[in-house]
Design a protein around this motif. Structure first.
Motif, PDB file in Angstrom:
ATOM      1  N   LEU A  25       0.832  -1.204   0.000  1.00 15.42           N
ATOM      2  CA  LEU A  25       0.000   0.000   0.000  1.00 15.42           C
ATOM      3  C   LEU A  25       0.867   1.255   0.000  1.00 15.42           C
ATOM      4  O   LEU A  25       0.576   2.227  -0.719  1.00 15.42           O
ATOM      5  CB  LEU A  25      -0.927   0.009   1.218  1.00 15.42           C
ATOM      6  CG  LEU A  25      -2.114  -0.948   1.173  1.00 15.42           C
ATOM      7  CD1 LEU A  25      -2.730  -1.099   2.559  1.00 15.42           C
ATOM      8  CD2 LEU A  25      -3.151  -0.476   0.170  1.00 15.42           C
ATOM      9  N   ASP A  26       1.928   1.250   0.789  1.00 15.92           N
ATOM     10  CA  ASP A  26       2.826   2.402   0.842  1.00 15.92           C
ATOM     11  C   ASP A  26       3.526   2.626  -0.495  1.00 15.92           C
ATOM     12  O   ASP A  26       3.695   3.774  -0.921  1.00 15.92           O
ATOM     13  CB  ASP A  26       3.845   2.240   1.962  1.00 15.92           C
ATOM     14  CG  ASP A  26       3.226   2.405   3.343  1.00 15.92           C
ATOM     15  OD1 ASP A  26       2.087   2.926   3.432  1.00 15.92           O
ATOM     16  OD2 ASP A  26       3.870   1.997   4.332  1.00 15.92           O
ATOM     17  N   ARG A  27       3.941   1.559  -1.159  1.00  8.35           N
ATOM     18  CA  ARG A  27       4.560   1.706  -2.484  1.00  8.35           C
ATOM     19  C   ARG A  27       3.577   2.342  -3.465  1.00  8.35           C
ATOM     20  O   ARG A  27       3.931   3.260  -4.219  1.00  8.35           O
ATOM     21  CB  ARG A  27       5.029   0.353  -3.013  1.00  8.35           C
ATOM     22  CG  ARG A  27       6.335  -0.129  -2.427  1.00  8.35           C
ATOM     23  CD  ARG A  27       6.913  -1.313  -3.193  1.00  8.35           C
ATOM     24  NE  ARG A  27       5.998  -2.454  -3.235  1.00  8.35           N
ATOM     25  CZ  ARG A  27       5.900  -3.387  -2.287  1.00  8.35           C
ATOM     26  NH1 ARG A  27       6.661  -3.316  -1.212  1.00  8.35           N
ATOM     27  NH2 ARG A  27       5.061  -4.393  -2.418  1.00  8.35           N
ATOM     28  N   GLU A  28       2.342   1.862  -3.461  1.00  7.50           N
ATOM     29  CA  GLU A  28       1.336   2.396  -4.368  1.00  7.50           C
ATOM     30  C   GLU A  28       1.014   3.850  -4.026  1.00  7.50           C
ATOM     31  O   GLU A  28       0.862   4.681  -4.924  1.00  7.50           O
ATOM     32  CB  GLU A  28       0.062   1.542  -4.325  1.00  7.50           C
ATOM     33  CG  GLU A  28      -0.995   1.958  -5.299  1.00  7.50           C
ATOM     34  CD  GLU A  28      -0.617   1.784  -6.762  1.00  7.50           C
ATOM     35  OE1 GLU A  28      -1.395   2.224  -7.616  1.00  7.50           O
ATOM     36  OE2 GLU A  28       0.456   1.215  -7.070  1.00  7.50           O
ATOM     37  N   ALA A  29       0.942   4.162  -2.755  1.00  9.79           N
ATOM     38  CA  ALA A  29       0.677   5.540  -2.335  1.00  9.79           C
ATOM     39  C   ALA A  29       1.792   6.474  -2.798  1.00  9.79           C
ATOM     40  O   ALA A  29       1.524   7.567  -3.319  1.00  9.79           O
ATOM     41  CB  ALA A  29       0.519   5.606  -0.816  1.00  9.79           C
ATOM     42  N   GLY A  56       1.493   9.483  -5.295  1.00  5.19           N
ATOM     43  CA  GLY A  56       1.671  10.763  -4.628  1.00  5.19           C
ATOM     44  C   GLY A  56       0.518  11.106  -3.695  1.00  5.19           C
ATOM     45  O   GLY A  56       0.149  12.274  -3.564  1.00  5.19           O
ATOM     46  N   VAL A  57      -0.054  10.085  -3.071  1.00  4.08           N
ATOM     47  CA  VAL A  57      -1.157  10.278  -2.131  1.00  4.08           C
ATOM     48  C   VAL A  57      -0.848   9.523  -0.847  1.00  4.08           C
ATOM     49  O   VAL A  57       0.170   8.858  -0.741  1.00  4.08           O
ATOM     50  CB  VAL A  57      -2.511   9.788  -2.733  1.00  4.08           C
ATOM     51  CG1 VAL A  57      -2.858  10.587  -3.975  1.00  4.08           C
ATOM     52  CG2 VAL A  57      -2.470   8.308  -3.041  1.00  4.08           C
ATOM     53  N   VAL A  69     -10.027   4.718  -1.927  1.00  2.00           N
ATOM     54  CA  VAL A  69     -10.385   4.637  -3.354  1.00  2.00           C
ATOM     55  C   VAL A  69     -10.594   3.193  -3.761  1.00  2.00           C
ATOM     56  O   VAL A  69     -11.581   2.861  -4.435  1.00  2.00           O
ATOM     57  CB  VAL A  69      -9.309   5.320  -4.227  1.00  2.00           C
ATOM     58  CG1 VAL A  69      -9.514   5.000  -5.698  1.00  2.00           C
ATOM     59  CG2 VAL A  69      -9.327   6.824  -4.000  1.00  2.00           C
ATOM     60  N   TRP A  70      -9.698   2.307  -3.362  1.00  2.00           N
ATOM     61  CA  TRP A  70      -9.832   0.908  -3.757  1.00  2.00           C
ATOM     62  C   TRP A  70     -11.090   0.276  -3.171  1.00  2.00           C
ATOM     63  O   TRP A  70     -11.795  -0.468  -3.845  1.00  2.00           O
ATOM     64  CB  TRP A  70      -8.594   0.123  -3.353  1.00  2.00           C
ATOM     65  CG  TRP A  70      -7.407   0.400  -4.231  1.00  2.00           C
ATOM     66  CD1 TRP A  70      -7.344   1.215  -5.317  1.00  2.00           C
ATOM     67  CD2 TRP A  70      -6.100  -0.144  -4.078  1.00  2.00           C
ATOM     68  NE1 TRP A  70      -6.090   1.222  -5.847  1.00  2.00           N
ATOM     69  CE2 TRP A  70      -5.299   0.390  -5.102  1.00  2.00           C
ATOM     70  CE3 TRP A  70      -5.525  -1.007  -3.162  1.00  2.00           C
ATOM     71  CZ2 TRP A  70      -3.972   0.062  -5.250  1.00  2.00           C
ATOM     72  CZ3 TRP A  70      -4.190  -1.328  -3.312  1.00  2.00           C
ATOM     73  CH2 TRP A  70      -3.420  -0.806  -4.344  1.00  2.00           C
ATOM     74  N   LEU A  71     -11.381   0.576  -1.917  1.00  2.00           N
ATOM     75  CA  LEU A  71     -12.598   0.039  -1.305  1.00  2.00           C
ATOM     76  C   LEU A  71     -13.847   0.603  -1.993  1.00  2.00           C
ATOM     77  O   LEU A  71     -14.806  -0.128  -2.260  1.00  2.00           O
ATOM     78  CB  LEU A  71     -12.639   0.339   0.184  1.00  2.00           C
ATOM     79  CG  LEU A  71     -11.735  -0.515   1.060  1.00  2.00           C
ATOM     80  CD1 LEU A  71     -11.747   0.007   2.497  1.00  2.00           C
ATOM     81  CD2 LEU A  71     -12.161  -1.968   1.025  1.00  2.00           C
ATOM     82  N   GLU A 104     -18.589  -0.105  -5.275  1.00  5.24           N
ATOM     83  CA  GLU A 104     -19.422   0.347  -6.392  1.00  5.24           C
ATOM     84  C   GLU A 104     -19.636  -0.780  -7.394  1.00  5.24           C
ATOM     85  O   GLU A 104     -20.712  -0.924  -7.953  1.00  5.24           O
ATOM     86  CB  GLU A 104     -18.783   1.546  -7.086  1.00  5.24           C
ATOM     87  CG  GLU A 104     -18.889   2.826  -6.299  1.00  5.24           C
ATOM     88  CD  GLU A 104     -18.133   3.969  -6.935  1.00  5.24           C
ATOM     89  OE1 GLU A 104     -17.595   3.821  -8.058  1.00  5.24           O
ATOM     90  OE2 GLU A 104     -18.067   5.043  -6.311  1.00  5.24           O
ATOM     91  N   HIS A 105     -18.613  -1.574  -7.588  1.00  5.37           N
ATOM     92  CA  HIS A 105     -18.701  -2.677  -8.546  1.00  5.37           C
ATOM     93  C   HIS A 105     -19.629  -3.777  -8.068  1.00  5.37           C
ATOM     94  O   HIS A 105     -20.329  -4.388  -8.863  1.00  5.37           O
ATOM     95  CB  HIS A 105     -17.290  -3.235  -8.796  1.00  5.37           C
ATOM     96  CG  HIS A 105     -17.259  -4.397  -9.722  1.00  5.37           C
ATOM     97  ND1 HIS A 105     -17.452  -4.263 -11.077  1.00  5.37           N
ATOM     98  CD2 HIS A 105     -17.067  -5.721  -9.496  1.00  5.37           C
ATOM     99  CE1 HIS A 105     -17.394  -5.465 -11.648  1.00  5.37           C
ATOM    100  NE2 HIS A 105     -17.143  -6.361 -10.705  1.00  5.37           N
ATOM    101  N   HIS A 106     -19.656  -4.028  -6.757  1.00  2.00           N
ATOM    102  CA  HIS A 106     -20.404  -5.153  -6.203  1.00  2.00           C
ATOM    103  C   HIS A 106     -21.708  -4.768  -5.504  1.00  2.00           C
ATOM    104  O   HIS A 106     -22.431  -5.658  -5.064  1.00  2.00           O
ATOM    105  CB  HIS A 106     -19.528  -5.918  -5.217  1.00  2.00           C
ATOM    106  CG  HIS A 106     -18.467  -6.708  -5.904  1.00  2.00           C
ATOM    107  ND1 HIS A 106     -18.700  -7.853  -6.598  1.00  2.00           N
ATOM    108  CD2 HIS A 106     -17.130  -6.469  -6.028  1.00  2.00           C
ATOM    109  CE1 HIS A 106     -17.580  -8.302  -7.106  1.00  2.00           C
ATOM    110  NE2 HIS A 106     -16.601  -7.476  -6.779  1.00  2.00           N
TER     111      HIS A 106
END
Length: 78
Positions: free
Chosen positions: A47-51, A55-56, A64-66, A71-73
């Motif tokens: 998660l930290d790498r992706e953040a 840049g968030v 956002v992922w949740l 929304e999809h389900h």
């Protein structure tokens, strides 16, 4: 300012923010509630790498992922 005048100004595209009390502004259904979730260390690192890449904050990535997944389900209520 009366509501009718406010609506007319808004509809004309005029700036009406000076008539709003932003300290009391709320988004219905968007009240914040705190939750605690335990994640394994490898997941926090990912998660930290992706953040960092985006840049968030880590929290933003999780939210956002949740939201995307929900929304999809989730089907809208009738």
């Amino acid at each position: 300012m009366k509501a009718e005048e406010f609506d007319e100004k808004f509809d004309r595209g005029e700036d009406v923010t000076s008539a709003l009390d932003m300290a009391k502004a709320q988004r219905p259904g968007e009240e914040q509630r705190r939750v605690n979730v335990d994640f394994p260390a490898w997941m926090i690192a990912a998660l930290d790498r992706e953040a960092r890449r985006l840049g968030v904050t880590r929290q933003s990535v999780i939210k956002v992922w949740l939201a995307e997944r929900l929304e999809h389900h989730t089907t809208p209520a009738a």
